[in-house]
Design an enzyme around this catalytic site. Structure first.
Site, PDB file in Angstrom:
ATOM      1  N   ASP A 181       0.775  -1.300  -0.061  1.00 59.05           N
ATOM      2  CA  ASP A 181       0.108  -0.099  -0.018  1.00 59.05           C
ATOM      3  C   ASP A 181       0.827   1.139  -0.181  1.00 59.05           C
ATOM      4  O   ASP A 181       0.637   2.188  -0.656  1.00 59.05           O
ATOM      5  CB  ASP A 181      -1.024   0.043   1.124  1.00 59.05           C
ATOM      6  CG  ASP A 181      -2.213   0.890   1.195  1.00 59.05           C
ATOM      7  OD1 ASP A 181      -2.838   0.946  -0.170  1.00 59.05           O
ATOM      8  OD2 ASP A 181      -2.570   1.669   2.144  1.00 59.05           O
TER       9      ASP A 181
ATOM     10  N   CYS B 110     -10.767   4.796  -4.254  1.00 61.25           N
ATOM     11  CA  CYS B 110      -9.640   4.804  -3.109  1.00 61.25           C
ATOM     12  C   CYS B 110     -10.266   5.366  -1.890  1.00 61.25           C
ATOM     13  O   CYS B 110     -10.108   4.990  -0.949  1.00 61.25           O
ATOM     14  CB  CYS B 110      -8.422   4.963  -3.756  1.00 61.25           C
ATOM     15  SG  CYS B 110      -7.166   4.836  -2.187  1.00 61.25           S
TER      16      CYS B 110
ATOM     17  N   TYR C 283     -12.138   3.534   1.311  1.00 58.49           N
ATOM     18  CA  TYR C 283     -11.449   3.616   2.591  1.00 58.49           C
ATOM     19  C   TYR C 283     -12.237   4.411   3.641  1.00 58.49           C
ATOM     20  O   TYR C 283     -12.054   3.796   4.928  1.00 58.49           O
ATOM     21  CB  TYR C 283     -10.049   4.119   2.501  1.00 58.49           C
ATOM     22  CG  TYR C 283      -8.986   2.905   2.020  1.00 58.49           C
ATOM     23  CD1 TYR C 283      -8.111   2.589   3.093  1.00 58.49           C
ATOM     24  CD2 TYR C 283      -9.188   2.492   0.800  1.00 58.49           C
ATOM     25  CE1 TYR C 283      -7.334   1.507   2.660  1.00 58.49           C
ATOM     26  CE2 TYR C 283      -8.266   1.258   0.598  1.00 58.49           C
ATOM     27  CZ  TYR C 283      -7.320   0.960   1.288  1.00 58.49           C
ATOM     28  OH  TYR C 283      -6.504  -0.065   0.952  1.00 58.49           O
TER      29      TYR C 283
ATOM     30  N   TYR D 288      -8.854   5.710   9.152  1.00 63.27           N
ATOM     31  CA  TYR D 288      -9.795   5.956   7.897  1.00 63.27           C
ATOM     32  C   TYR D 288     -11.364   6.359   8.426  1.00 63.27           C
ATOM     33  O   TYR D 288     -12.123   6.567   7.755  1.00 63.27           O
ATOM     34  CB  TYR D 288      -9.696   4.559   7.115  1.00 63.27           C
ATOM     35  CG  TYR D 288      -8.441   4.408   6.418  1.00 63.27           C
ATOM     36  CD1 TYR D 288      -7.931   5.376   5.572  1.00 63.27           C
ATOM     37  CD2 TYR D 288      -7.519   3.480   6.903  1.00 63.27           C
ATOM     38  CE1 TYR D 288      -6.913   5.308   4.850  1.00 63.27           C
ATOM     39  CE2 TYR D 288      -6.360   3.387   6.309  1.00 63.27           C
ATOM     40  CZ  TYR D 288      -6.031   4.389   5.412  1.00 63.27           C
ATOM     41  OH  TYR D 288      -4.726   4.041   4.574  1.00 63.27           O
TER      42      TYR D 288
ATOM     43  N   GLU E 273      -9.175  -2.134  -6.520  1.00 66.19           N
ATOM     44  CA  GLU E 273      -9.730  -2.205  -5.097  1.00 66.19           C
ATOM     45  C   GLU E 273      -9.594  -3.446  -4.616  1.00 66.19           C
ATOM     46  O   GLU E 273      -8.977  -3.949  -3.601  1.00 66.19           O
ATOM     47  CB  GLU E 273     -10.472  -1.083  -4.402  1.00 66.19           C
ATOM     48  CG  GLU E 273      -9.984   0.151  -4.747  1.00 66.19           C
ATOM     49  CD  GLU E 273      -8.780   0.605  -3.679  1.00 66.19           C
ATOM     50  OE1 GLU E 273      -8.641   0.102  -2.750  1.00 66.19           O
ATOM     51  OE2 GLU E 273      -8.418   1.929  -3.915  1.00 66.19           O
TER      52      GLU E 273
END
Length: 206
Positions: free
Chosen positions: A44, A131, A135, A157, A194
């Site tokens: 990541d 993204c 998240y 997040y 994702e």
């Protein structure tokens, strides 16, 4: 309904797959294998550096001051995520130097960078929004109280500050975009990537 909201709603099937994925569920209940999470953090971080470069390409191509400043603020948000990854690397002994990207990681980063370099800014925003929104959604869907060693990840997040950054990108998408095929295709492609990224993190053994 805004464009960003329509795109999110139209991809609810992939969102459900992500939330049901054993990697994400393992973060939420704290049961995920530590080595799998360490490998994910390294991948990541590689991804986020490319995400930052994609913002940089978009900044260079922005045609007005408001867009430029919004993209610059979004780029700053990536720095905060990279700090989280650096913190995990330091405390968990994760080697972040010379990370070899997995095929799923490369597929995602190459898609983003190619889009950022060649597509209209509306399509770039469509490729990058999943993204951020996904998240933020994962963070608020999971419970830091049950995440054990992954509680800091969940809190990051779930934080309202991250939601604000995701909303900023969606506002930019709404302002620049239209409900056309290119925008819809880029958004859907990113959402599927994702899911593939989480699948790769769950099945790979570094």
């Amino acid at each position: 309904m805004s464009l960003a909201a329509r795109l999110w709603a139209d991809n609810a099937d992939v969102v459900a797959e992500v939330l049901a994925h054993p990697f994400v569920r393992g973060i939420g209940d704290g049961s995920l294998d530590r080595d799998l999470f360490a490998g994910y953090i390294a991948q990541d971080a590689f991804f986020l550096e490319s995400f930052a470069r994609a913002y940089g390409l978009a900044i260079a191509r922005s045609g007005d001051t408001d867009t430029l400043l919004a993209l610059a603020e979004l780029l700053n948000g990536v720095r905060e995520e990279l700090r989280l990854h650096a913190s995990y690397a330091a405390s968990w002994g994760i080697d972040m130097v010379g990370v070899e990207p997995r095929p799923a990681t490369l597929a995602y980063t190459e898609f983003l960078l190619a889009t950022a370099a060649t597509a209209d800014l509306a399509v770039v925003c469509a490729a990058m929004t999943p993204c951020m929104r996904l998240y933020a959604h994962i963070g608020t869907s999971l419970d830091a109280g049950t995440a054990g060693p992954y509680a800091d990840w969940v809190r990051t997040y779930a934080d309202p500050g991250f939601e604000q950054v995701a909303a900023l990108l969606e506002k930019l998408l709404d302002r620049l975009g239209d409900d056309g095929a290119a925008v819809r295709t880029a958004y859907r492609r990113a959402m599927r990537l994702e899911l593939e990224f989480f699948e790769s993190a769950f099945t790979a053994r570094d």
